[in-house]
Write an enzyme that holds these catalytic residues in place. Structure first.
Site, mmCIF file in Angstrom:
data_model
loop_
_atom_site.group_PDB
_atom_site.id
_atom_site.type_symbol
_atom_site.label_atom_id
_atom_site.label_comp_id
_atom_site.label_asym_id
_atom_site.label_seq_id
_atom_site.Cartn_x
_atom_site.Cartn_y
_atom_site.Cartn_z
ATOM 1 N N LEU A 33 -8.355 -23.815 0.119
ATOM 2 C CA LEU A 33 -8.987 -25.139 0.216
ATOM 3 C C LEU A 33 -9.487 -25.660 -1.132
ATOM 4 O O LEU A 33 -9.928 -24.897 -1.985
ATOM 5 C CB LEU A 33 -10.145 -25.073 1.229
ATOM 6 N N HIS A 34 -9.414 -26.983 -1.275
ATOM 7 C CA HIS A 34 -9.841 -27.646 -2.511
ATOM 8 C C HIS A 34 -10.535 -28.954 -2.136
ATOM 9 O O HIS A 34 -10.712 -29.258 -0.940
ATOM 10 C CB HIS A 34 -8.633 -27.883 -3.427
ATOM 11 N N HIS A 37 -9.060 -31.230 0.613
ATOM 12 C CA HIS A 37 -9.408 -30.846 1.990
ATOM 13 C C HIS A 37 -10.856 -31.252 2.304
ATOM 14 O O HIS A 37 -11.157 -31.685 3.416
ATOM 15 C CB HIS A 37 -9.286 -29.327 2.175
ATOM 16 N N GLN A 61 6.472 -23.926 10.372
ATOM 17 C CA GLN A 61 6.782 -25.133 9.596
ATOM 18 C C GLN A 61 7.374 -24.814 8.223
ATOM 19 O O GLN A 61 7.618 -25.713 7.422
ATOM 20 C CB GLN A 61 5.554 -26.021 9.445
ATOM 21 N N GLY A 148 -4.481 -35.995 5.507
ATOM 22 C CA GLY A 148 -4.445 -36.612 4.189
ATOM 23 C C GLY A 148 -3.184 -37.435 3.971
ATOM 24 O O GLY A 148 -2.104 -37.050 4.427
ATOM 25 N N LYS A 150 -1.764 -37.534 1.323
ATOM 26 C CA LYS A 150 -0.944 -36.692 0.443
ATOM 27 C C LYS A 150 0.343 -36.296 1.182
ATOM 28 O O LYS A 150 1.429 -36.281 0.625
ATOM 29 C CB LYS A 150 -1.759 -35.452 0.068
ATOM 30 N N SER A 187 -2.931 -27.015 -2.626
ATOM 31 C CA SER A 187 -3.113 -25.558 -2.628
ATOM 32 C C SER A 187 -2.056 -24.905 -3.509
ATOM 33 O O SER A 187 -2.274 -23.856 -4.099
ATOM 34 C CB SER A 187 -2.976 -25.012 -1.206
ATOM 35 N N ARG A 188 -0.889 -25.550 -3.570
ATOM 36 C CA ARG A 188 0.214 -24.966 -4.329
ATOM 37 C C ARG A 188 -0.021 -25.034 -5.836
ATOM 38 O O ARG A 188 0.619 -24.299 -6.588
ATOM 39 C CB ARG A 188 1.524 -25.692 -3.994
HETATM 40 P P1 AMP Z 1 -2.608 -28.298 3.936
HETATM 41 O O1 AMP Z 1 -3.657 -27.224 3.884
HETATM 42 O O2 AMP Z 1 -1.857 -28.455 2.667
HETATM 43 O O3 AMP Z 1 -1.748 -28.202 5.160
HETATM 44 O O4 AMP Z 1 -3.406 -29.658 4.075
HETATM 45 C C1 AMP Z 1 -4.307 -29.860 5.134
HETATM 46 C C2 AMP Z 1 -4.679 -31.314 5.162
HETATM 47 O O5 AMP Z 1 -5.293 -31.665 3.929
HETATM 48 C C3 AMP Z 1 -3.470 -32.241 5.334
HETATM 49 O O6 AMP Z 1 -3.804 -33.302 6.200
HETATM 50 C C4 AMP Z 1 -3.234 -32.722 3.918
HETATM 51 O O7 AMP Z 1 -2.608 -33.990 3.872
HETATM 52 C C5 AMP Z 1 -4.650 -32.806 3.393
HETATM 53 N N1 AMP Z 1 -4.638 -32.757 1.936
HETATM 54 C C6 AMP Z 1 -4.067 -31.815 1.153
HETATM 55 N N2 AMP Z 1 -4.203 -32.142 -0.149
HETATM 56 C C7 AMP Z 1 -4.864 -33.318 -0.185
HETATM 57 C C8 AMP Z 1 -5.293 -34.185 -1.241
HETATM 58 N N3 AMP Z 1 -5.051 -33.920 -2.512
HETATM 59 N N4 AMP Z 1 -5.946 -35.323 -0.902
HETATM 60 C C9 AMP Z 1 -6.180 -35.623 0.426
HETATM 61 N N5 AMP Z 1 -5.798 -34.850 1.444
HETATM 62 C C10 AMP Z 1 -5.150 -33.718 1.157
#
Ligand code: AMP
Length: 279
Positions: A33-34, A37, A61, A148, A150, A187-188
């Site tokens: 998480l960052h 999130h 996925q 997000g 994103k 996260s990447r």
């Molecule tokens: P993930 O853990 O990558 O599956 O992301 C979880 C949620 O966080 C998803 O809805 C993403 O779109 C959102 N998210 C990830 N990175 C960002 C970001 N930089 N800005 C806004 N939302 C984000």
């Protein structure tokens, strides 16, 4: 902050809360998480009485075993950042908890939005996203769910699922959080070297250039210039750069449409995506 690892225990806790009229905001994540999130967590805290964040790296996925294996897993740091940001509840289920042996799900016809852009480059990806988010929605019955921009196409897919299944959840979109360089937080990114992080800021520069040129040049011209820019950049391997209508995700035909530019590419073996609104 309460931490649960099974649906049953969390649902037992929620019964009395829901009966007393409290609303639930849900933020699905894959962890590592960052601040991106956290913006979803804060939005949920603004809208709902109780915020649940799930941390689950969903195997269904991922279309490449190596990508799944290399996905960062940082449970203790995730718990710390969630606690520090005031999240109420964290759900960290195992793969067997989410997909028990007797589990089966119905594949949804997403009417084509799952096979373009991300869907074209990651076959089956959105079926996995629909499966896991559908499963969480079914178990947790949230009033609001936060995603997000994103992952803009994912947001569109979730909206379509909610509408097709007529689910009683309000899908909320949150703006993209960026590093000071403009690079979208992800996260990447933690798998990238310092040099690659600096170089990856070029992605946002190109998207921003497309935005500033949108009123002056044709879609084709913009696409060609951006493609040439990426061709000259030997650190960023472009997968696609598309300009599409943000409602339909189909190529824009005229400039009155709400257009958005989308990027996907690979840097040091790490796949990155980003997008900006052009209008
Ligand atoms: P993930 O853990 O990558 O599956 O992301 C979880 C949620 O966080 C998803 O809805 C993403 O779109 C959102 N998210 C990830 N990175 C960002 C970001 N930089 N800005 C806004 N939302 C984000």
């Amino acid at each position: 902050m309460l931490v649960y690892r099974t649906f049953e225990e969390l649902k037992t806790f929620l019964v009395a809360k829901v009966e007393s009229g409290l609303t639930i905001g849900f933020v699905p994540t894959m962890g590592a998480l960052h601040d991106g999130h956290m913006s979803l967590i804060h939005s949920s805290m603004d809208h709902a009485d109780l915020t649940i964040c799930s941390v689950f790296v969903n195997p269904t996925q991922f279309n490449k075993a190596e990508d799944l294996e290399k996905y960062p897993r940082t449970e203790q740091a995730d718990l710390d950042i969630l606690r520090n940001n005031g999240c109420d509840i964290v759900l960290i289920p195992s793969v067997d908890e989410v997909y028990p042996a007797d589990y089966s799900s119905e594949k949804l016809d997403l009417e084509g939005i799952e096979i373009i852009m991300e869907g074209e480059h990651r076959p089956g990806h959105f079926d996995g996203v629909v499966q896991v988010v559908g499963r969480f929605f079914e178990e947790l019955q949230p009033n609001f769910a936060f995603f997000g921009e994103k992952d803009f196409q994912q947001l569109a897919v979730i909206r379509k699922m909610v509408s097709l299944r007529n689910l009683p959840v309000q899908v909320m979109a949150c703006a993209i959080k960026r590093e000071d360089s403009g690079l979208a937080m992800s996260s990447r990114n933690m798998r990238l070297s310092e040099e690659a992080l600096v170089e990856s800021a070029y992605i946002f520069k190109q998207l921003n250039w497309a935005k500033s040129s949108y009123s002056k040049q044709s879609v084709d011209e913009i696409k060609q210039i951006v493609l040439r820019g990426f061709e000259k950049n030997d650190r960023i391997e472009l997968e696609y750069f598309e300009i599409v209508n943000e409602d339909t995700l189909l190529p824009v035909k005229n400039k009155d449409e709400k257009a958005r530019a989308f990027f996907a590419g690979v840097v040091e073996g790490v796949r990155l995506i980003d997008n900006v609104q052009l209008y």
